[in-house]
Design a protein around this motif. Structure first.
Motif, PDB file in Angstrom:
ATOM      1  N   VAL A   1      -5.660 -11.506   5.408  1.00 16.17           N
ATOM      2  CA  VAL A   1      -5.580 -12.956   5.599  1.00 16.17           C
ATOM      3  C   VAL A   1      -4.797 -13.266   6.877  1.00 16.17           C
ATOM      4  O   VAL A   1      -5.207 -14.093   7.690  1.00 16.17           O
ATOM      5  CB  VAL A   1      -4.936 -13.642   4.368  1.00 16.17           C
ATOM      6  CG1 VAL A   1      -4.620 -15.095   4.662  1.00 16.17           C
ATOM      7  CG2 VAL A   1      -5.845 -13.516   3.158  1.00 16.17           C
TER       8      VAL A   1
ATOM      9  N   SER B   1       0.838  -1.195   0.000  1.00 13.26           N
ATOM     10  CA  SER B   1       0.000   0.000   0.000  1.00 13.26           C
ATOM     11  C   SER B   1       0.872   1.244   0.000  1.00 13.26           C
ATOM     12  O   SER B   1       1.925   1.269   0.639  1.00 13.26           O
ATOM     13  CB  SER B   1      -0.888   0.015   1.239  1.00 13.26           C
ATOM     14  OG  SER B   1      -1.761  -1.081   1.247  1.00 13.26           O
TER      15      SER B   1
ATOM     16  N   GLY C   1     -10.093  -3.967   0.106  1.00 13.50           N
ATOM     17  CA  GLY C   1      -9.244  -4.538  -0.944  1.00 13.50           C
ATOM     18  C   GLY C   1     -10.034  -4.954  -2.165  1.00 13.50           C
ATOM     19  O   GLY C   1      -9.587  -4.819  -3.291  1.00 13.50           O
ATOM     20  N   ARG C   2     -11.269  -5.438  -1.964  1.00 10.40           N
ATOM     21  CA  ARG C   2     -12.094  -5.857  -3.098  1.00 10.40           C
ATOM     22  C   ARG C   2     -12.587  -4.679  -3.904  1.00 10.40           C
ATOM     23  O   ARG C   2     -12.761  -4.764  -5.105  1.00 10.40           O
ATOM     24  CB  ARG C   2     -13.286  -6.671  -2.602  1.00 10.40           C
ATOM     25  CG  ARG C   2     -12.938  -8.096  -2.268  1.00 10.40           C
ATOM     26  CD  ARG C   2     -14.185  -8.926  -2.113  1.00 10.40           C
ATOM     27  NE  ARG C   2     -15.016  -8.464  -1.014  1.00 10.40           N
ATOM     28  CZ  ARG C   2     -14.915  -8.861   0.235  1.00 10.40           C
ATOM     29  NH1 ARG C   2     -13.996  -9.721   0.582  1.00 10.40           N
ATOM     30  NH2 ARG C   2     -15.726  -8.417   1.157  1.00 10.40           N
TER      31      ARG C   2
ATOM     32  N   THR D   1       1.423  -7.687  -0.518  1.00 11.17           N
ATOM     33  CA  THR D   1       0.235  -7.265  -1.241  1.00 11.17           C
ATOM     34  C   THR D   1      -0.850  -6.855  -0.267  1.00 11.17           C
ATOM     35  O   THR D   1      -0.859  -7.278   0.892  1.00 11.17           O
ATOM     36  CB  THR D   1      -0.313  -8.409  -2.116  1.00 11.17           C
ATOM     37  OG1 THR D   1      -0.803  -9.440  -1.264  1.00 11.17           O
ATOM     38  CG2 THR D   1       0.749  -8.950  -3.050  1.00 11.17           C
ATOM     39  N   ARG D   2      -1.766  -6.073  -0.729  1.00 11.63           N
ATOM     40  CA  ARG D   2      -2.850  -5.604   0.140  1.00 11.63           C
ATOM     41  C   ARG D   2      -3.788  -6.725   0.539  1.00 11.63           C
ATOM     42  O   ARG D   2      -4.576  -6.600   1.451  1.00 11.63           O
ATOM     43  CB  ARG D   2      -3.613  -4.477  -0.529  1.00 11.63           C
ATOM     44  CG  ARG D   2      -4.337  -4.926  -1.761  1.00 11.63           C
ATOM     45  CD  ARG D   2      -5.081  -3.806  -2.405  1.00 11.63           C
ATOM     46  NE  ARG D   2      -5.673  -4.305  -3.634  1.00 11.63           N
ATOM     47  CZ  ARG D   2      -5.974  -3.557  -4.642  1.00 11.63           C
ATOM     48  NH1 ARG D   2      -5.769  -2.271  -4.591  1.00 11.63           N
ATOM     49  NH2 ARG D   2      -6.505  -4.079  -5.717  1.00 11.63           N
ATOM     50  N   HIS D   3      -3.716  -7.864  -0.162  1.00  8.64           N
ATOM     51  CA  HIS D   3      -4.578  -8.993   0.153  1.00  8.64           C
ATOM     52  C   HIS D   3      -3.995  -9.879   1.256  1.00  8.64           C
ATOM     53  O   HIS D   3      -4.733 -10.601   1.914  1.00  8.64           O
ATOM     54  CB  HIS D   3      -4.832  -9.832  -1.098  1.00  8.64           C
ATOM     55  CG  HIS D   3      -5.448  -9.031  -2.205  1.00  8.64           C
ATOM     56  ND1 HIS D   3      -6.734  -8.540  -2.148  1.00  8.64           N
ATOM     57  CD2 HIS D   3      -4.941  -8.612  -3.385  1.00  8.64           C
ATOM     58  CE1 HIS D   3      -6.995  -7.871  -3.250  1.00  8.64           C
ATOM     59  NE2 HIS D   3      -5.926  -7.887  -4.017  1.00  8.64           N
TER      60      HIS D   3
ATOM     61  N   ALA E   1     -10.211  -6.440   4.094  1.00  7.15           N
ATOM     62  CA  ALA E   1     -10.636  -7.330   2.999  1.00  7.15           C
ATOM     63  C   ALA E   1     -11.700  -6.647   2.154  1.00  7.15           C
ATOM     64  O   ALA E   1     -11.672  -6.740   0.922  1.00  7.15           O
ATOM     65  CB  ALA E   1     -11.157  -8.650   3.563  1.00  7.15           C
TER      66      ALA E   1
END
Length: 130
Positions: free
Chosen positions: A79, A3, A127-128, A73-75, A124
């Motif tokens: 997680v 980010s 991020g989507r 990564t932002r994902h 999350a």
């Protein structure tokens, strides 16, 4: 891709780091006080190893969050936050089974779980849509 520094998500996760790092240092430096905060009786002798192990775990989580926030990564961050819910869930189970925790000690672990869960969901969801 990590980010950018202007992303509020980065700063929100980085703000969790010092909290977990401070807890880690507390447990490592003062295991008796750490045990009190955690919700178990103060261990003696070699038993002080256990609060210090908790401290090392919390310090490692702080470093994991910082590293992921800055270089991953932002994902990955939501997680890891969601997977980290295992920590307060197990902590709650342990102190409740010991039967030695005060209400505020239970609340500390429940709040920790809540912060991790809400942060994971928020990150999350953001991020989507990004």
């Amino acid at each position: 891709m990590a980010s950018p520094p202007s992303d509020l998500r980065l700063w929100a996760v980085l703000a969790l780091g010092p909290v977990f790092l401070a807890l880690g240092v507390l447990f490592l430096a003062a295991p008796a006080l750490g045990a009190l905060v955690y919700g178990v009786p103060e261990p003696g002798g070699v038993g002080r190893t256990y609060p210090r192990a908790i401290g090392a775990r919390d310090a490692a989580l702080a470093l994991d969050l910082a590293g992921l926030s800055l270089f991953s990564t932002r994902h990955a961050v939501p997680v890891v936050l969601a997977a980290s819910l295992v920590i307060p869930a197990c902590d709650l189970a342990l102190i409740l089974s010991a039967g030695t925790a005060a209400w505020w000690q239970v609340a500390v672990h429940a709040e920790s779980a809540g912060v991790l869960a809400l942060s994971a969901l928020w990150l999350a969801g953001r991020g989507r849509s990004a």
